[in-house]
Design a protein around this motif. Structure first.
Motif, PDB file in Angstrom:
ATOM      1  N   THR A  14       0.857  -9.421 -11.091  1.00 50.45           N
ATOM      2  CA  THR A  14      -0.504  -9.792 -11.494  1.00 50.45           C
ATOM      3  C   THR A  14      -0.772 -11.259 -11.202  1.00 50.45           C
ATOM      4  O   THR A  14      -1.835 -11.632 -10.683  1.00 50.45           O
ATOM      5  N   ALA A  69       1.874  -4.126  -6.357  1.00 53.24           N
ATOM      6  CA  ALA A  69       1.597  -3.898  -4.941  1.00 53.24           C
ATOM      7  C   ALA A  69       0.679  -4.976  -4.375  1.00 53.24           C
ATOM      8  O   ALA A  69       0.873  -5.480  -3.255  1.00 53.24           O
ATOM      9  N   VAL A  70      -0.328  -5.316  -5.175  1.00 53.55           N
ATOM     10  CA  VAL A  70      -1.207  -6.402  -4.723  1.00 53.55           C
ATOM     11  C   VAL A  70      -0.428  -7.705  -4.625  1.00 53.55           C
ATOM     12  O   VAL A  70      -0.633  -8.518  -3.711  1.00 53.55           O
ATOM     13  N   ALA A 130       3.485  -0.225  -9.311  1.00 51.43           N
ATOM     14  CA  ALA A 130       2.165  -0.391  -9.919  1.00 51.43           C
ATOM     15  C   ALA A 130       1.276  -1.210  -8.995  1.00 51.43           C
ATOM     16  O   ALA A 130       1.741  -2.051  -8.226  1.00 51.43           O
ATOM     17  N   TRP A 131      -0.043  -0.918  -9.130  1.00 53.14           N
ATOM     18  CA  TRP A 131      -0.984  -1.591  -8.236  1.00 53.14           C
ATOM     19  C   TRP A 131      -0.966  -3.110  -8.385  1.00 53.14           C
ATOM     20  O   TRP A 131      -1.058  -3.824  -7.384  1.00 53.14           O
ATOM     21  N   VAL A 179       0.843  -1.208   0.000  1.00 53.21           N
ATOM     22  CA  VAL A 179       0.000   0.000   0.000  1.00 53.21           C
ATOM     23  C   VAL A 179       0.871   1.249   0.000  1.00 53.21           C
ATOM     24  O   VAL A 179       0.582   2.241  -0.704  1.00 53.21           O
ATOM     25  N   HIS A 231       3.089   5.978  -5.710  1.00 51.90           N
ATOM     26  CA  HIS A 231       3.265   5.753  -7.148  1.00 51.90           C
ATOM     27  C   HIS A 231       4.662   5.246  -7.478  1.00 51.90           C
ATOM     28  O   HIS A 231       5.185   5.511  -8.558  1.00 51.90           O
ATOM     29  N   ALA A 271       2.469   1.697  -3.480  1.00 48.17           N
ATOM     30  CA  ALA A 271       1.454   2.032  -4.492  1.00 48.17           C
ATOM     31  C   ALA A 271       0.908   3.431  -4.272  1.00 48.17           C
ATOM     32  O   ALA A 271       0.637   4.172  -5.229  1.00 48.17           O
ATOM     33  N   ALA A 272       0.750   3.845  -2.991  1.00 53.27           N
ATOM     34  CA  ALA A 272       0.236   5.187  -2.706  1.00 53.27           C
ATOM     35  C   ALA A 272       1.214   6.262  -3.149  1.00 53.27           C
ATOM     36  O   ALA A 272       0.806   7.370  -3.533  1.00 53.27           O
TER      37      ALA A 272
END
Length: 766
Positions: free
Chosen positions: A227, A144-145, A140-141, A131, A137, A134-135
């Motif tokens: 991903t 981050a996930v 990438a999300w 988090v 920047h 990603a916050a």
């Protein structure tokens, strides 16, 4: 001295507690390093540059350290009752119920609580890092996930490993603190938790290894890798739910057995051949294979779905997708093999307990997978895993020396781990069977032979050994029972025999006294008969003396009054003749009285040397009234003497001569009695023969039996020859009777000249 002993106990307890704390500390350090390797290394691999660019690495490290310290403090607080109980046990103190309950609760909750705390710590770290980056920047999300998923999934595997390690670390302590806790009850309280932690640990480790293989062999970008990692967690939800559902369903027979055995048992518990035990055993040996297959299939489907969706979202090519599926497939295979072996290890105590408590028919619990199939399956999996990793390395476009060494080391580590588990799974039951066989060979049949695994060839061999042990134990118990009964019966019979022996001894003593009384009575009776018989013999000389005394007195008066010498001489001649008559009568009376005195003398306790010739003469003198028409012939060695009891020898001769006279009877022509005494090879032989009617052959063997007589009632007691036989035996001699009808009877007696027993009696009295 007591104070010193207490101080020593306290010091030993303190050292033991310190050693336990040191072991916990070493375990914690090793587990923390493992967690860092499983969680931090993947996070750094995904977001290392972003972390460096953010400058938050020191703060993140500080937060991690704070969380770790807090978790360690909680761990110390949780195990404090256990350490206190352990110290009390080492000091020899009895645990209070409250302290025992606290220690038991701590040992039951500590593994799961420590695992959940660390899972929460590392999941927080992973989510927080993802988090944060990603916050800002910086990442990438999707990546981050992926970082958050790594923190969640890998931390879950590490936490499960931590829980298993704590379980194994606390098991020996539980046995020492709570020795009376039933092993089956302790197993029932945590076996599902151990199965779940094992599966979760394998999922986490398998995902970590698969992630490393993907990073090495596929060349995915951070966005693509993130991903795929983000898709992995939701894709694994369904497989894990299926796995947990299968676990709950497959353990129903086991839970049913626990209800009967420990949770709500009946008065006697389940029977030895209870069907619930058979169902529980079959379920326990099939669970590892079924759950491993279910999880492998579900994870394979989930992996295919993740790769398909990830390719659509990120657009990697078919070659990468193939290598992805190959790496995931190898890890699914490895996880399935490891899960099978480790779940079998978890359930092995239950199989041993069931085999020890119950009689399990081998036909009903027979494993569907034989030992040969299992070995082929496991070693085939090892070969496929090793060759698959080598093939994956060959197909990778980025292989180099470091990659080659790493992939080879990984393949060897996975294969070696599987081989170690397989060999241990095979050797452990064989070693246990060898130990029990050695104990049984020494006669130790009390401890059962529990199965150390499934009912395969080795397990069925264990069942056969257990049946053999029970049969031998039952036979030994029956033999011991028979021995006890036999010993009891022997003691009873011995007591009865001792009682009978005492009674027989008393009866024998009474019989001996009665025999002595009968001997005396017989002797007195014979003396009475002798006295009655010799009264006439004594009366004749006495009458002669009495009848001579009157004329003798007149003759004396004539001598006194005579005036001429002729008359005096004639009177003197008459007086001398009458004196000779008186002398003969007196001598005859004296001889009869002396013989009667010799016969009736009471010197039976004094053995002495006696003249057989004199004894025979005395006997004939006493029996002369019975021998009026009998001619007595004597052939006697006048110098022959024996040692014995004179009165008893006289009684023998009296009985034999009397019997001979009675055998001749009142025949007008009379008869002959021949008495012979001579030396015969160091013995004195006495024979008394008559020419009477003889003894019938059927009667002859019984003539020495007590109370046996052929005379009419009132004429004899049947003791005469029996007494003769006893007297001869007491003198160390022997007697024999020879008789023929119409030819007469001969009694022969052999007496030792100086019997050793009587000789020693003479010397002792002298």
């Amino acid at each position: 001295m007591a104070t010193t002993s207490v101080d020593i106990d306290r010091a030993a307890a303190a050292r033991a507690v310190a050693s336990a704390i040191g072991a916990v500390a070493v375990t914690e350090v090793a587990l923390t390093l493992m967690e860092a390797l499983l969680v931090c290394v993947p996070i750094v691999a995904l977001a290392g540059q972003s972390l460096t660019a953010s400058g938050e690495t020191p703060r993140i490290v500080a937060v991690i350290l704070v969380l770790l310290v807090l978790s360690w403090m909680r761990a110390i607080d949780r195990v404090r009752p256990v350490l206190a109980a352990r110290a009390a046990k080492l000091r020899g103190q009895a645990l209070l119920p409250a302290a025992e309950d606290a220690a038991q609760r701590a040992m039951a909750r500590a593994p799961l609580e420590m695992a959940l705390i660390r899972w929460g710590v590392w999941t927080t770290v992973g989510i927080g890092v993802g988090v944060l980056l990603a916050a800002r920047h910086l990442l990438a999300w999707p990546s981050a996930v992926g970082v958050a998923c790594v923190g969640f999934l890998h931390a879950g595997g590490a936490a499960a490993i931590r829980g298993i390690a704590w379980e194994r670390m606390l098991d020996p302590v539980r046995q020492k603190i709570l020795p009376n806790l039933e092993p089956l009850r302790a197993f029932a309280a945590g076996y599902r938790r151990r199965l779940c932690m094992t599966a979760i640990a394998l999922v986490g480790l398998g995902h970590a290894v698969a992630s490393a293989l993907i990073a090495v062999f596929t060349g995915l970008t951070s966005v693509q890798a993130g991903t795929l990692l983000a898709l992995t967690v939701p894709a694994l939800v369904i497989p894990m739910l299926i796995w947990f559902r299968s676990l709950a369903r497959r353990t129903v027979p086991i839970e049913h057995y626990f209800e009967l055995a420990i949770r709500r048992p009946t008065s006697r518990g389940p029977a030895r051949d209870d069907p619930a035990a058979v169902a529980a055993f079959r379920s326990a040996q099939s669970i590892p294979y079924r759950l491993a297959v279910y999880q492998s299939l579900a994870c394979s489907v989930a992996a295919v779905a993740v790769v398909a969706v990830g390719r659509r979202l990120t657009g990697f090519n078919t070659s990468i997708a193939g290598r992805l599926l190959g790496a995931i497939g190898l890890m699914v295979l490895a996880s399935g093999l490891y899960e099978t072996l480790l779940l079998r290890d978890v359930l092995r105590p239950l199989l041993a307990q069931l085999g020890s408590r119950h009689r399990l028919p081998a036909v009903d619990v027979r494993s569907k997978l034989g030992l040969r199939r299992k070995l082929m399956l496991f070693f085939g999996g090892v070969i496929v895993l090793s060759s698959g990793l080598v093939l994956l390395f060959a197909l990778s476009p980025r292989h180099g020396p470091a990659m080659m060494i790493g992939s080879t080391a990984l393949a060897l580590a996975l294969a070696l781990g599987l081989v170690v588990l397989i060999v241990r799974d095979l050797v452990t039951p064989i070693h246990a069977l060898e130990e029990r066989a050695d104990e049984m060979a020494r006669g130790e049949l009390a401890r059962p032979v529990p199965p150390s695994g499934e009912a395969d060839e080795i397990g069925r061999l264990t069942f056969a050994f257990e049946e053999m042990r029970r049969a031998l134990r039952d036979k030994l118990r029956s033999t011991e029972s028979l021995n006890i009964d036999l010993e009891r019966e022997v003691r009873r019979r011995t007591e009865v025999l001792e009682q009978r022996n005492t009674e027989l001894h008393e009866a024998l003593e009474k019989l001996r006294r009665a025999q002595d009384d009968l001997v005396r009575t017989e002797k007195l009776a014979s003396m009475g008969r002798l006295v009655a018989g010799i009264a006439h013999e004594i009366n004749n000389p006495v009458n002669a003396v009495i009848n001579t005394l009157g004329p003798l007195q007149d003759c004396i008066h004539q001598i006194t009054a005579a005036a001429t010498p002729e008359k005096i001489a004639s009177a003197v001649v008459d007086a001398e003749e009458m004196l000779r008559v008186v002398q003969r009568g007196a001598a005859r009376s004296k001889a009869i009285v002396q013989a009667l005195h010799n016969y009736s003398r009471g010197d039976e306790s004094v053995p002495r040397e006696l003249n057989l010739s004199r004894s025979i003469d005395d006997t004939i003198d006493l029996l002369r009234h019975r021998l009026k028409n009998v001619r007595v012939e004597k052939e006697i060695d006048a110098d022959l003497r024996v040692v014995g009891f004179a009165g008893q020898i006289d009684q023998v001769l009296m009985n034999l001569v009397t019997n001979a006279a009675q055998a001749i009877g009142e025949r007008p022509q009379g008869g002959t009695i021949r008495i012979v005494v001579r030396a015969d090879h160091g013995e004195a032989q006495i024979s008394v023969s008559d020419d009477g009617a003889g003894i019938p052959a059927e009667v002859l063997p019984r003539i020495f039996d007590p109370f046996f007589t052929t005379k009419d009632v009132g004429e004899g007691t049947g003791l005469g020859l029996s007494i003769v036989h006893g007297i001869i035996e007491r003198h160390g001699g022997r007697i024999r009777a020879d008789s023929h009808l119409g030819e007469g009877t001969t009694f022969r007696i052999w007496l030792p000249l100086r019997p050793p027993a009587l000789e020693s009696a003479i010397r002792s009295r002298s």
